[in-house]
Design an enzyme around this catalytic site. Structure first.
Site, PDB file in Angstrom:
ATOM      1  N   TYR A 102       7.024   3.998  10.631  1.00  0.00           N
ATOM      2  CA  TYR A 102       7.375   3.051  10.535  1.00  0.00           C
ATOM      3  C   TYR A 102       7.932   2.227   9.394  1.00  0.00           C
ATOM      4  O   TYR A 102       7.725   1.014   8.854  1.00  0.00           O
ATOM      5  CB  TYR A 102       6.004   1.802  10.728  1.00  0.00           C
ATOM      6  CG  TYR A 102       5.642   2.069  10.461  1.00  0.00           C
ATOM      7  CD1 TYR A 102       4.185   2.696  11.105  1.00  0.00           C
ATOM      8  CD2 TYR A 102       4.799   1.303   9.288  1.00  0.00           C
ATOM      9  CE1 TYR A 102       2.680   2.976  10.409  1.00  0.00           C
ATOM     10  CE2 TYR A 102       3.856   1.259   8.680  1.00  0.00           C
ATOM     11  CZ  TYR A 102       2.339   2.656   9.221  1.00  0.00           C
ATOM     12  OH  TYR A 102       1.411   2.035   8.078  1.00  0.00           O
ATOM     13  N   ARG A 131       0.953  -1.707   0.045  1.00  0.00           N
ATOM     14  CA  ARG A 131      -0.216   0.109  -0.092  1.00  0.00           C
ATOM     15  C   ARG A 131       0.948   1.191  -0.333  1.00  0.00           C
ATOM     16  O   ARG A 131       1.676   1.576   0.634  1.00  0.00           O
ATOM     17  CB  ARG A 131      -1.059  -0.150   1.177  1.00  0.00           C
ATOM     18  CG  ARG A 131      -0.628  -0.248   2.135  1.00  0.00           C
ATOM     19  CD  ARG A 131      -1.675   0.430   3.088  1.00  0.00           C
ATOM     20  NE  ARG A 131      -1.308  -0.315   4.509  1.00  0.00           N
ATOM     21  CZ  ARG A 131      -0.629   0.187   5.898  1.00  0.00           C
ATOM     22  NH1 ARG A 131       0.435   1.716   5.529  1.00  0.00           N
ATOM     23  NH2 ARG A 131       0.041   0.467   7.041  1.00  0.00           N
ATOM     24  N   HIS A 159      -2.916   3.416   6.308  1.00  0.00           N
ATOM     25  CA  HIS A 159      -3.261   2.667   6.407  1.00  0.00           C
ATOM     26  C   HIS A 159      -4.357   2.820   6.413  1.00  0.00           C
ATOM     27  O   HIS A 159      -6.013   1.935   6.036  1.00  0.00           O
ATOM     28  CB  HIS A 159      -2.656   1.746   8.106  1.00  0.00           C
ATOM     29  CG  HIS A 159      -4.085   0.467   8.045  1.00  0.00           C
ATOM     30  ND1 HIS A 159      -4.082  -0.337   7.807  1.00  0.00           N
ATOM     31  CD2 HIS A 159      -4.741   0.634   9.078  1.00  0.00           C
ATOM     32  CE1 HIS A 159      -5.081  -0.611   8.862  1.00  0.00           C
ATOM     33  NE2 HIS A 159      -5.804  -0.245   9.243  1.00  0.00           N
TER      34      HIS A 159
HETATM   35  C1  TPP Z   1     -10.698  -8.976  15.602  1.00  0.00           C
HETATM   36  C2  TPP Z   1      -9.376  -7.561  15.257  1.00  0.00           C
HETATM   37  N1  TPP Z   1      -8.243  -6.654  16.761  1.00  0.00           N
HETATM   38  C3  TPP Z   1      -8.052  -6.029  15.620  1.00  0.00           C
HETATM   39  C4  TPP Z   1      -7.661  -4.791  14.980  1.00  0.00           C
HETATM   40  C5  TPP Z   1      -7.410  -3.687  15.225  1.00  0.00           C
HETATM   41  N2  TPP Z   1      -6.618  -3.793  13.606  1.00  0.00           N
HETATM   42  C6  TPP Z   1      -7.615  -3.089  12.625  1.00  0.00           C
HETATM   43  S1  TPP Z   1      -6.631  -3.263  10.988  1.00  0.00           S
HETATM   44  C7  TPP Z   1      -5.767  -3.726  11.727  1.00  0.00           C
HETATM   45  C8  TPP Z   1      -4.234  -4.249  10.364  1.00  0.00           C
HETATM   46  C9  TPP Z   1      -5.159  -5.059   9.422  1.00  0.00           C
HETATM   47  O1  TPP Z   1      -3.663  -5.675   8.952  1.00  0.00           O
HETATM   48  P1  TPP Z   1      -3.285  -6.540   7.993  1.00  0.00           P
HETATM   49  O2  TPP Z   1      -4.244  -7.617   7.954  1.00  0.00           O
HETATM   50  O3  TPP Z   1      -2.344  -6.719   7.577  1.00  0.00           O
HETATM   51  O4  TPP Z   1      -4.681  -6.124   6.491  1.00  0.00           O
HETATM   52  P2  TPP Z   1      -4.355  -4.291   5.639  1.00  0.00           P
HETATM   53  O5  TPP Z   1      -4.952  -3.035   6.393  1.00  0.00           O
HETATM   54  O6  TPP Z   1      -2.799  -4.119   5.857  1.00  0.00           O
HETATM   55  O7  TPP Z   1      -5.098  -4.191   4.598  1.00  0.00           O
HETATM   56  C10 TPP Z   1      -5.894  -3.990  13.577  1.00  0.00           C
HETATM   57  C11 TPP Z   1      -4.873  -5.232  14.415  1.00  0.00           C
HETATM   58  C12 TPP Z   1      -9.325  -5.636  14.334  1.00  0.00           C
HETATM   59  N3  TPP Z   1     -10.201  -3.908  12.970  1.00  0.00           N
HETATM   60  N4  TPP Z   1     -10.355  -6.951  14.650  1.00  0.00           N
END
Ligand code: TPP
Length: 371
Positions: free
Chosen positions: A284, A270, A274
């Protein structure tokens, strides 16, 4: 302590290496758009190749416009998609309208391509209940915010499709972070055990918010997680639209033929934060990482590939982007014209027959909201 004999069965480094060697990166176009693997060139007509590029350009336009709208406070939640166009649009391109999509919060472009009106996507971003009120023809669930939950839902839907002998598949997307969740392992295992027709995507963009991929798992690739579920796993260059398409098409064909699920890891990036809710990726991620991935931009590859085939011109692209911007502006105006979000309406969507407590709250809010 007795010394363990170094027999092959206990050669743990060889085990690790053997797994890795089974998961090679699939690529069709290099960074400049040159074909590097003719055998894998997808069987797409010229106009289909052009359409795929148009979809990717539209997605970038939507990203750019949404970023501005979010900064102006005119959108609620927005997770940028810039950089992930091949991973998202070229994968979606391999599916049929009847296939059921289980998206994550970053997968709005696929959801719109699957049939969600753009104004509804904007309403969803604003937390408006109408944003989740889908047309009957749209085979999709609203974007999942709970990381990994869509994986088990897709596995269940896949089993349902199989039991009804449908020639459809479920397909779902999560990120590298999502593949660290329990739901992920349960979902791929369940789908594998029941040979459910599901295509699971891990869009590995390198980060779960600020947590780098290497801190999330000891596995050297995420595609290899398929081995524990006994299902095929493929790792594809997620910046290469033709590779993503060809792998996705093969996975769908495999699943719809009754062979069970497939796991696909797309290696992508990306380019933005985020989300637009305050994340600063420079805290980071160093500049070298951005520069390295910028060169792999999926739009550059596809544009070069089509230009070389005399299927694309710069003027055409400029005209198209203007049109996309107009369409997106119109959708924003439509979203703006939607009736104000009422909490009572939102509460009514929770259960078909509200529980007593919810019913009480609906009535209280209806009085406050003058209904
Ligand atoms: C069960 C849960 N734990 C924590 C979160 C907080 N959270 C939101 S986005 C995220 C990161 C997700 O990263 P990734 O799966 O790599 O997807 P990306 O955002 O990079 O597309 C987290 C930990 C959440 N939404 N749901």
């Amino acid at each position: 302590m007795a010394k363990v004999k170094n027999i092959a069965a206990l050669d743990f480094s060889a085990h690790l290496k053997a797994v890795e060697e089974n998961y090679k990166l699939v690529q069709v176009l290099d960074e400049t758009g040159k074909v590097v693997n003719k055998d894998l060139l997808p069987d797409l007509k010229d106009e289909e190749l052009v359409q795929l590029f148009k979809d990717m350009l539209w997605s970038r336009a939507l990203n750019d416009r949404s970023t501005v709208l979010a900064r102006q406070g005119r959108l609620g939640f927005f997770a940028p998609t810039i950089g992930q166009e091949a991973s998202q649009l070229a994968s979606h391109y391999a599916f049929e309208k009847e296939d059921i999509l289980f998206p994550g919060y970053r997968d709005i472009p696929q959801l719109i391509k699957h049939g969600l009106p753009v104004d509804k996507a904007f309403l969803w971003s604003r937390g408006h209940v109408e944003g989740n009120n889908y047309p009957d023809s749209l085979k999709a669930m609203p974007p999942q915010i709970i990381i990994g939950a869509q994986i088990i839902q897709a596995a269940g839907a896949g089993l349902g499709l199989k039991k009804r002998n449908k020639k459809q598949v479920a397909f779902t997307y999560t990120g590298d972070g999502g593949s660290s969740q329990g739901d992920f392992y349960e979902g791929i295992n369940f789908a594998g055990a029941f040979r459910a027709p599901v295509v699971f995507y891990i869009q590995n963009n390198g980060y779960a918010i600020s947590t780098p991929r290497h801190k999330q798992t000891a596995a050297t690739t995420l595609g290899q997680k398929a081995v524990a579920a006994g299902i095929p796993g493929v790792i594809v260059d997620g910046m290469d639209p033709l590779a993503v398409y060809v792998v996705s098409k093969a996975a769908r064909d495999w699943a719809v033929a009754g062979n069970g699920p497939v796991l696909i890891e797309t290696l992508t990036s990306r380019f933005g934060p985020h989300s637009t809710s305050g994340d600063d990726p420079k805290r980071y991620r160093d500049q070298a990482s951005f520069d390295e991935w910028d060169k792999k931009d999926p739009l550059i590859r596809m544009r070069n590939f089509l230009t070389e085939k005399k299927l694309w011109t710069e003027e055409h692209e400029l005209e198209l982007i203007e049109k996309f911007d107009e369409d997106i502006k119109e959708a924003v105006a439509q979203a703006d014209a939607a009736p104000k979000q009422l909490i009572s309406d939102s509460l009514k969507t929770m259960f078909e027959t509200p529980t007593d407590i919810i019913q009480e709250q609906i009535e209280q809010f209806e009085i406050k909201e003058g209904k």
